[in-house]
Design a protein around this motif. Sequence first.
Motif, PDB file in Angstrom:
ATOM      1  N   VAL A 141       0.831  -1.202   0.000  1.00 15.54           N
ATOM      2  CA  VAL A 141       0.000   0.000   0.000  1.00 15.54           C
ATOM      3  C   VAL A 141       0.868   1.256   0.000  1.00 15.54           C
ATOM      4  N   VAL A 142       1.851   1.308   0.880  1.00 16.09           N
ATOM      5  CA  VAL A 142       2.737   2.472   0.940  1.00 16.09           C
ATOM      6  C   VAL A 142       3.526   2.618  -0.359  1.00 16.09           C
ATOM      7  N   LEU A 143       3.943   1.501  -0.933  1.00 13.47           N
ATOM      8  CA  LEU A 143       4.693   1.534  -2.184  1.00 13.47           C
ATOM      9  C   LEU A 143       3.884   2.181  -3.294  1.00 13.47           C
ATOM     10  N   PHE A 144       2.644   1.741  -3.458  1.00 12.37           N
ATOM     11  CA  PHE A 144       1.829   2.272  -4.556  1.00 12.37           C
ATOM     12  C   PHE A 144       1.296   3.666  -4.255  1.00 12.37           C
ATOM     13  N   MET A 145       1.235   4.047  -2.992  1.00 14.73           N
ATOM     14  CA  MET A 145       0.899   5.432  -2.678  1.00 14.73           C
ATOM     15  C   MET A 145       2.051   6.368  -3.045  1.00 14.73           C
ATOM     16  N   ALA A 146       3.276   5.853  -2.987  1.00 12.43           N
ATOM     17  CA  ALA A 146       4.449   6.683  -3.287  1.00 12.43           C
ATOM     18  C   ALA A 146       4.727   6.780  -4.782  1.00 12.43           C
ATOM     19  N   ILE A 147       4.267   5.792  -5.548  1.00 10.38           N
ATOM     20  CA  ILE A 147       4.549   5.790  -6.990  1.00 10.38           C
ATOM     21  C   ILE A 147       3.522   6.666  -7.707  1.00 10.38           C
ATOM     22  N   PRO A 148       3.951   7.635  -8.514  1.00 12.65           N
ATOM     23  CA  PRO A 148       2.997   8.484  -9.246  1.00 12.65           C
ATOM     24  C   PRO A 148       2.204   7.675 -10.267  1.00 12.65           C
ATOM     25  N   SER A 149       0.971   8.102 -10.483  1.00 11.35           N
ATOM     26  CA  SER A 149       0.104   7.394 -11.433  1.00 11.35           C
ATOM     27  C   SER A 149       0.652   7.440 -12.847  1.00 11.35           C
ATOM     28  N   PHE A 150       1.294   8.558 -13.214  1.00 16.37           N
ATOM     29  CA  PHE A 150       1.784   8.660 -14.592  1.00 16.37           C
ATOM     30  C   PHE A 150       2.940   7.674 -14.825  1.00 16.37           C
ATOM     31  N   TRP A 151       3.743   7.380 -13.765  1.00 15.47           N
ATOM     32  CA  TRP A 151       4.821   6.391 -13.920  1.00 15.47           C
ATOM     33  C   TRP A 151       4.229   4.997 -14.125  1.00 15.47           C
ATOM     34  N   VAL A 152       3.185   4.688 -13.368  1.00 15.55           N
ATOM     35  CA  VAL A 152       2.491   3.414 -13.569  1.00 15.55           C
ATOM     36  C   VAL A 152       1.935   3.347 -14.983  1.00 15.55           C
ATOM     37  N   GLY A 153       1.391   4.469 -15.451  1.00 15.22           N
ATOM     38  CA  GLY A 153       0.883   4.514 -16.817  1.00 15.22           C
ATOM     39  C   GLY A 153       1.973   4.266 -17.849  1.00 15.22           C
ATOM     40  N   LEU A 154       3.145   4.855 -17.657  1.00 18.71           N
ATOM     41  CA  LEU A 154       4.263   4.631 -18.578  1.00 18.71           C
ATOM     42  C   LEU A 154       4.654   3.155 -18.612  1.00 18.71           C
ATOM     43  N   MET A 155       4.709   2.522 -17.426  1.00 20.55           N
ATOM     44  CA  MET A 155       5.069   1.098 -17.379  1.00 20.55           C
ATOM     45  C   MET A 155       4.020   0.248 -18.090  1.00 20.55           C
ATOM     46  N   ILE A 156       2.748   0.614 -17.933  1.00 19.60           N
ATOM     47  CA  ILE A 156       1.685  -0.137 -18.610  1.00 19.60           C
ATOM     48  C   ILE A 156       1.819   0.004 -20.124  1.00 19.60           C
ATOM     49  N   VAL A 157       2.055   1.225 -20.595  1.00 17.50           N
ATOM     50  CA  VAL A 157       2.198   1.447 -22.038  1.00 17.50           C
ATOM     51  C   VAL A 157       3.392   0.678 -22.579  1.00 17.50           C
ATOM     52  N   LEU A 158       4.544   0.766 -21.901  1.00 21.00           N
ATOM     53  CA  LEU A 158       5.739   0.067 -22.368  1.00 21.00           C
ATOM     54  C   LEU A 158       5.526  -1.444 -22.393  1.00 21.00           C
ATOM     55  N   SER A 159       4.866  -1.957 -21.357  1.00 19.84           N
ATOM     56  CA  SER A 159       4.627  -3.405 -21.293  1.00 19.84           C
ATOM     57  C   SER A 159       3.725  -3.864 -22.431  1.00 19.84           C
TER      58      SER A 159
END
Length: 318
Positions: A141-159
């Motif tokens: 929970v703390v990990l994903f609260m610290a990670i910005p949504s746009f970075w998660v979005g970039l990883m999803i797009v790249l994957s």
Amino acid sequence: MRKYLAQRLLIAVPTLLGVTLLIFIAMRVLPGDPLAAISGEGGGSYVLSQEQLQAARVSLGLDRPYAIQYLDWLKDILRGDLGKSFWRGEPIRELIFRRGPITGQIAVMAVILSWIIGLPVGLAGALWRNSRTDYVFRFVVVLFMAIPSFWVGLMIVLSLVLAFTWRPPLTIVYLWDDPIRNLQMTAGPALALGIALAAMMARITRSSVLEVLGEDYVRTARAKGLDERTVILKHAMRNALTPVITLGALELGTLLSGAVLTEQIFTIPGFGKLIVDAVFNRDYAVVQGVVLVTATAYIALNLVADILYILVNPRLRS
């Protein structure tokens, strides 16, 4: 209930008036001229003489005092006319109807996803407090609260691009026109936004359930011999949902205004991109119209949240 709703609606009226006044003043304080931005004077595409610029200002009412412009805008709003875009020349109502459904769908999908993930994780963490499972959940929970949504979005797009050679649709595709292509467009940003929101939802749920489990009525329910499932779901969870509903309503209202970076990553032509483009182009009318619509939706969502409080928590009905 009716009296309470009437009071809330009366409060909403001056709130909306305050929003209209603030956004009107904010757009006039910003430097730059909306007409100069689209003319040769501001590096735009059209070359207009000073006489043509002045004639355009007169036709758009930009030469009148600010107080008159504000009152005229309020009159147009009451008639359901949000005006036209200075830059595009399109009615703002059509822009909102075209881009709003996509942003709204992404926001609703993100909030639903956050409930599906966050509520069970938060409840499990509260029931198994200080266990190994709780520590793992809290770390995630703390990990994903610290990670910005746009970075998660970039990883999803790249994957998706590297693994499946995926490409998002380049045009707006609505759910009722083509569900498959629409989900190809909206699932990625909804997942990126929903993961971070799910982390916050899990944290709020865990704290709220832990607080409720220490209340007298929960201990009384257990003393009466009720099984643990009934105690948790009927007595504890219902009373613990108030902050969860609050967070869901607030975040849904925030997402409706557009998640700018996430929309840019997934090339979503939603509210976020519309507002950013309008601010850069000094398109006063578009910014005012979109902010007014999102503010109205935000107030309406808070009203819905207040009603849900009463339906979910019987103690609030008095």
